[in-house]
Design a protein around this motif. Structure first.
Motif, short mmCIF file in Angstrom:
data_model
loop_
_atom_site.label_atom_id
_atom_site.label_comp_id
_atom_site.label_asym_id
_atom_site.label_seq_id
_atom_site.Cartn_x
_atom_site.Cartn_y
_atom_site.Cartn_z
N VAL A 1 0.95 1.03 -5.99
CA VAL A 1 -0.11 0.71 -6.94
C VAL A 1 -1.32 1.61 -6.74
O VAL A 1 -1.70 1.93 -5.61
CB VAL A 1 -0.51 -0.78 -6.79
CG1 VAL A 1 -1.76 -1.08 -7.59
CG2 VAL A 1 0.63 -1.67 -7.22
N CYS A 2 -1.87 2.05 -7.87
CA CYS A 2 -3.06 2.88 -7.86
C CYS A 2 -4.15 2.09 -8.60
O CYS A 2 -3.94 1.64 -9.72
CB CYS A 2 -2.74 4.19 -8.57
SG CYS A 2 -4.13 5.26 -8.81
N LEU A 3 -5.30 1.89 -7.94
CA LEU A 3 -6.34 1.03 -8.52
C LEU A 3 -7.66 1.77 -8.65
O LEU A 3 -7.95 2.70 -7.90
CB LEU A 3 -6.59 -0.17 -7.61
CG LEU A 3 -5.45 -1.17 -7.42
CD1 LEU A 3 -5.85 -2.19 -6.38
CD2 LEU A 3 -5.12 -1.84 -8.72
N GLY A 4 -8.45 1.37 -9.61
CA GLY A 4 -9.76 1.98 -9.76
C GLY A 4 -10.54 1.33 -10.88
O GLY A 4 -10.06 0.41 -11.54
N VAL B 1 -9.93 4.23 -6.74
CA VAL B 1 -10.41 3.69 -5.48
C VAL B 1 -9.28 3.64 -4.45
O VAL B 1 -9.48 3.93 -3.27
CB VAL B 1 -11.01 2.29 -5.69
CG1 VAL B 1 -11.51 1.71 -4.37
CG2 VAL B 1 -12.15 2.35 -6.69
N LEU B 2 -8.11 3.25 -4.91
CA LEU B 2 -7.00 3.08 -3.98
C LEU B 2 -5.73 3.73 -4.56
O LEU B 2 -5.47 3.63 -5.75
CB LEU B 2 -6.73 1.60 -3.75
CG LEU B 2 -7.80 0.83 -2.99
CD1 LEU B 2 -7.84 -0.60 -3.42
CD2 LEU B 2 -7.57 0.93 -1.50
N LYS B 3 -4.97 4.42 -3.66
CA LYS B 3 -3.78 5.12 -4.13
C LYS B 3 -2.55 4.65 -3.36
O LYS B 3 -2.64 4.31 -2.18
CB LYS B 3 -3.93 6.63 -3.90
CG LYS B 3 -4.75 7.33 -4.98
CD LYS B 3 -4.97 8.79 -4.62
CE LYS B 3 -5.90 8.86 -3.45
NZ LYS B 3 -6.82 9.97 -3.42
N ALA B 4 -1.43 4.66 -4.02
CA ALA B 4 -0.13 4.46 -3.39
C ALA B 4 -0.08 3.26 -2.45
O ALA B 4 0.35 3.35 -1.31
CB ALA B 4 0.28 5.73 -2.62
N LEU B 5 -0.57 2.12 -2.97
CA LEU B 5 -0.52 0.92 -2.15
C LEU B 5 0.86 0.29 -2.27
O LEU B 5 1.32 0.00 -3.37
CB LEU B 5 -1.53 -0.11 -2.65
CG LEU B 5 -3.00 0.15 -2.41
CD1 LEU B 5 -3.80 -0.93 -3.11
CD2 LEU B 5 -3.29 0.15 -0.94
N THR B 6 1.51 0.08 -1.13
CA THR B 6 2.76 -0.67 -1.13
C THR B 6 2.72 -1.63 0.04
O THR B 6 2.63 -1.20 1.19
CB THR B 6 3.97 0.28 -0.99
OG1 THR B 6 3.93 1.20 -2.09
CG2 THR B 6 5.27 -0.48 -1.02
N PHE B 7 2.70 -2.90 -0.26
CA PHE B 7 2.84 -3.90 0.81
C PHE B 7 3.27 -5.21 0.18
O PHE B 7 3.30 -5.34 -1.05
CB PHE B 7 1.56 -4.06 1.64
CG PHE B 7 0.40 -4.68 0.90
CD1 PHE B 7 -0.52 -3.89 0.23
CD2 PHE B 7 0.22 -6.06 0.90
CE1 PHE B 7 -1.58 -4.45 -0.44
CE2 PHE B 7 -0.85 -6.63 0.24
CZ PHE B 7 -1.75 -5.83 -0.44
N HIS B 8 3.62 -6.17 1.00
CA HIS B 8 4.02 -7.47 0.46
C HIS B 8 3.53 -8.58 1.37
O HIS B 8 3.20 -8.34 2.53
CB HIS B 8 5.54 -7.53 0.30
CG HIS B 8 6.26 -7.47 1.61
ND1 HIS B 8 6.67 -6.28 2.17
CD2 HIS B 8 6.59 -8.43 2.48
CE1 HIS B 8 7.24 -6.52 3.32
NE2 HIS B 8 7.21 -7.82 3.54
N VAL B 9 3.44 -9.77 0.82
CA VAL B 9 3.09 -10.96 1.60
C VAL B 9 4.16 -11.99 1.34
O VAL B 9 4.47 -12.31 0.19
CB VAL B 9 1.72 -11.52 1.18
CG1 VAL B 9 1.28 -12.61 2.15
CG2 VAL B 9 0.66 -10.43 1.09
N MET B 10 4.76 -12.51 2.42
CA MET B 10 5.85 -13.47 2.28
C MET B 10 5.30 -14.90 2.29
O MET B 10 4.22 -15.15 2.82
CB MET B 10 6.85 -13.32 3.43
CG MET B 10 7.54 -11.97 3.49
SD MET B 10 8.47 -11.61 2.00
CE MET B 10 9.87 -12.74 2.21
#
Lengths: 275, 363
Positions: A9-12, A18-27
């Motif tokens: 995900v790329c956010l701004g 503001v943020l690039k290439a976000l990859t994470f998860h919450v279980m």
């Protein structure tokens, strides 16, 4: 039970990224902490996950479903948010604010019945805020307002909770109470919890995993022991953090020292002189 | 205060403490409904022709369904005065008062701004321009139906708010500040055109100014019949969204996180509030003060919860404007005073008294 996922995900805001290439998860049943310096984009991630802003690219998924496809009211039944500085209308009572947490569960033609009142009251009991119920929120302290908002998210009865600096206005006793509550809810009912935290020690004590953000990217990800290490602290915060081990549970703790290396001047002599 | 003694479920005693002040507000709504009925009868009884109160009651009750009075003991002229002159005027005043107060409460809630009134986004200025154009048209245009003035006022109000709305739109969102600023700016532009037209209107000036200050002197059942559906639909729609308006008081982000579709809410409520305002002012002129002060007075007495604030505003606004109209038509009878003058002279001191008596935050 619901899984939160960010895929590349790329956010701004506007054109600014503001943020690039976000990859994470919450279980489900897991508390994940977002840490990083001021302005690194922790709140931006919270806003994107609650669909206040939409990502420039990439996908945000709740249980595999793209959140842009979920209607606002359905989303609010799955995912609750505790905002960083909750602005509350000062003439409403605390009870009325907590009752607003029931809003996504009620349709246009429904009104709050005794079940809604009971859930609201229970949420206030769990956060020890019943004594504030009849007070106007304009008269409450910052910490009390924070607890009211946490009660509201409990009344919302969601499967996932996003917290943006939930303990910023609380004293240490309340910090522990609130985070204990969130942790126990997470364990009991498999709540999915993502918390943006400023305080590295709280993050280390309460989170199962940490995501360290810096310069618009994920700098490190893993258990507190893996993330809170002197090298990361130095690289991200630019200060020589002293990382120790907690004497009781062995988790990392960060202690600070003043920048010039000198201990702050003791007031011992002065105080003795006065007394 | 410890969190570890979690109670698994609520106790029966713990919840009912919150019912009483809801109950008080529900009683207030019922009480105001009764008061509204009484004031309609009272306002119908007051006028230049003295009619015994018992006759008025009998005339009114004889028109209710299921009531049969076989031997009418009153002259037909009295019945005409009551049923064709006074009653439609009282009902129209009530409708307009309720509509303006509700629209004011809606705008204040939607914009989270205590200074908002029903005329904030150009309704009044648009209606005024439409009406003034109507006044200036050659008299051959005036014969049809209700006359051309209310029709043009209604169109003017809707066109000007549509312009404000489309100017303020940014992409898919409608920022509240932009909307207010666009409304104020377009309102100023339209108001200056109205002023210019008034100055150059010659002998029609008196009628125009009287319209702008508001008057119920030309109320008939046909006017009531046109305004009523707008107001009923608008009131129902706005009341349905009362809970969403409460959540909107947090801020737009929190409202979205609590499941409110903020942009749709704005669109629906703006449309509903604008329609009832436009319908109200197009027949009776831009009556000021009711829309801004009545919701604040209600808020001071019964609190900010929109589920009660909105219906209480409707009833209070209706009662207030009926009474103001009674004063406007009786105090200097047979001359009528513009109702806008009365609403401010009577309303402002009462509101200032309320403001001083309750020394706490009201908004």
């Amino acid at each position: 039970m619901i899984k939160i996922e960010m895929q590349n995900v790329c956010l701004g805001y506007g054109r600014k990224v503001v943020l690039k290439a976000l990859t994470f998860h919450v279980m489900p049943g897991e508390v994940v902490g977002l840490i990083g310096p001021n302005g690194c984009g922790k709140s931006t991630i919270i806003k994107a996950l609650s669909r206040i802003i939409s990502p420039h690219s990439g996908k945000i998924l709740l249980d595999g479903k793209d959140i842009s496809q979920i209607p606002r009211r359905d989303l609010a039944r799955l995912l609750g948010v505790v905002p960083q500085i909750p602005l509350l209308p000062s003439s409403f009572t605390a009870f009325e604010i907590v009752l607003m947490g029931r809003n996504p569960h009620l349709g246009l033609f429904q009104y709050e019945g005794s079940e809604e009142l009971a859930i609201t009251w229970r949420a206030m009991e769990r956060t020890a805020t019943q004594s504030l119920a009849e007070r106007r929120v304009g008269e409450l302290s910052g910490g009390e307002v924070q607890c009211i908002v946490i009660a509201r998210v409990l009344a919302q009865e969601t499967k996932a909770v996003l917290l943006d600096e939930p303990t910023a206005n609380l004293d240490i006793g309340r910090q522990v109470e609130i985070l204990d509550l969130i942790k126990s809810l997470c364990r009991e009912s498999n709540l999915t919890v993502l918390a943006a935290l400023h305080d590295l020690n709280l993050a280390s004590q309460y989170c199962d995993r940490l995501v360290l953000i810096n310069n618009g990217r994920i700098h490190a990800e893993g258990t507190p022991r893996e993330v809170i290490i002197p090298q990361n602290i130095k690289e991200v915060y630019g200060t020589d953090g002293c990382v120790y081990t907690h004497p009781i549970n062995g988790l990392p703790v960060v202690l600070l020292k003043s920048g010039n290396g000198q201990p702050a001047q003791t007031r011992d002599g002065v105080e003795r002189g006065i007394v | 205060m410890t969190l570890h003694q979690l109670k698994p479920s609520f106790t029966e005693q713990s919840v009912p403490i919150h019912f009483p002040h809801w109950r008080g507000r529900i009683y207030a709504i019922l009480g105001l409904l009764v008061a509204f009925g009484a004031i309609v009868v009272f306002a119908t009884a007051v006028g230049s022709v003295q009619i015994p109160f018992s006759t008025i009651c009998r005339i009114l009750f004889s028109k209710l369904p299921l009531v049969e009075i076989n031997n009418p003991a009153w002259p037909g002229t009295l019945e005409t005065i009551i049923l064709e002159v006074r009653l439609p005027r009282v009902i129209l005043a009530g409708l307009v008062g309720g509509a303006l107060a509700l629209a004011g409460a809606t705008y204040q809630g939607l914009f989270r701004n205590p200074l908002a009134d029903p005329y904030l986004i150009g309704v009044a200025q648009g209606a005024a321009l439409g009406a003034v154009v109507g006044f200036l048209l050659p008299s051959t245009w005036h014969g049809m139906g209700f006359g051309i003035i209310p029709v043009l006022a209604f169109i003017g109000a809707l066109v000007s708010t549509t312009i404000v709305y489309s100017l303020a739109r940014v992409g898919k969102t409608l920022p509240v500040t932009t909307l207010i600023l666009a409304g104020v700016a377009l309102g100023a532009l339209l108001a200056s055109i109205v002023s210019y037209l008034i100055i150059s209107s010659g002998e029609k000036m008196h009628g125009i100014i009287f319209w702008l200050m508001g008057s119920f002197s030309l109320s008939r059942w046909s006017e009531v019949g046109v305004v009523l559906p707008y107001v009923v639909v608008g009131v129902v729609v706005i009341l349905l969204y009362a809970r969403s308006l409460n959540v909107m008081q947090l801020d737009e982000e929190q409202a979205q996180q609590l499941g409110v579709n903020v942009e749709r809410l704005k669109l629906v409520l703006l449309a509903a509030a604008t329609l009832i305002t436009a319908a109200a002012v197009s027949f009776v002129g831009t009556i000021g003060f009711v829309g801004i002060i009545v919701p604040h007075a209600v808020r001071l007495i019964w609190g900010p919860d929109h589920r009660f604030l909105l219906p209480l505003s409707v009833l209070t606004g209706a009662i207030f404007l009926i009474l103001a109209d009674v004063i406007a038509r009786t105090i200097l009878a047979p001359t009528e005073i513009p109702i806008g003058v009365i609403t401010a002279i009577v309303g402002a001191p009462f509101f200032l008294y309320l403001l001083r008596r309750r020394k706490r935050v009201i908004f």
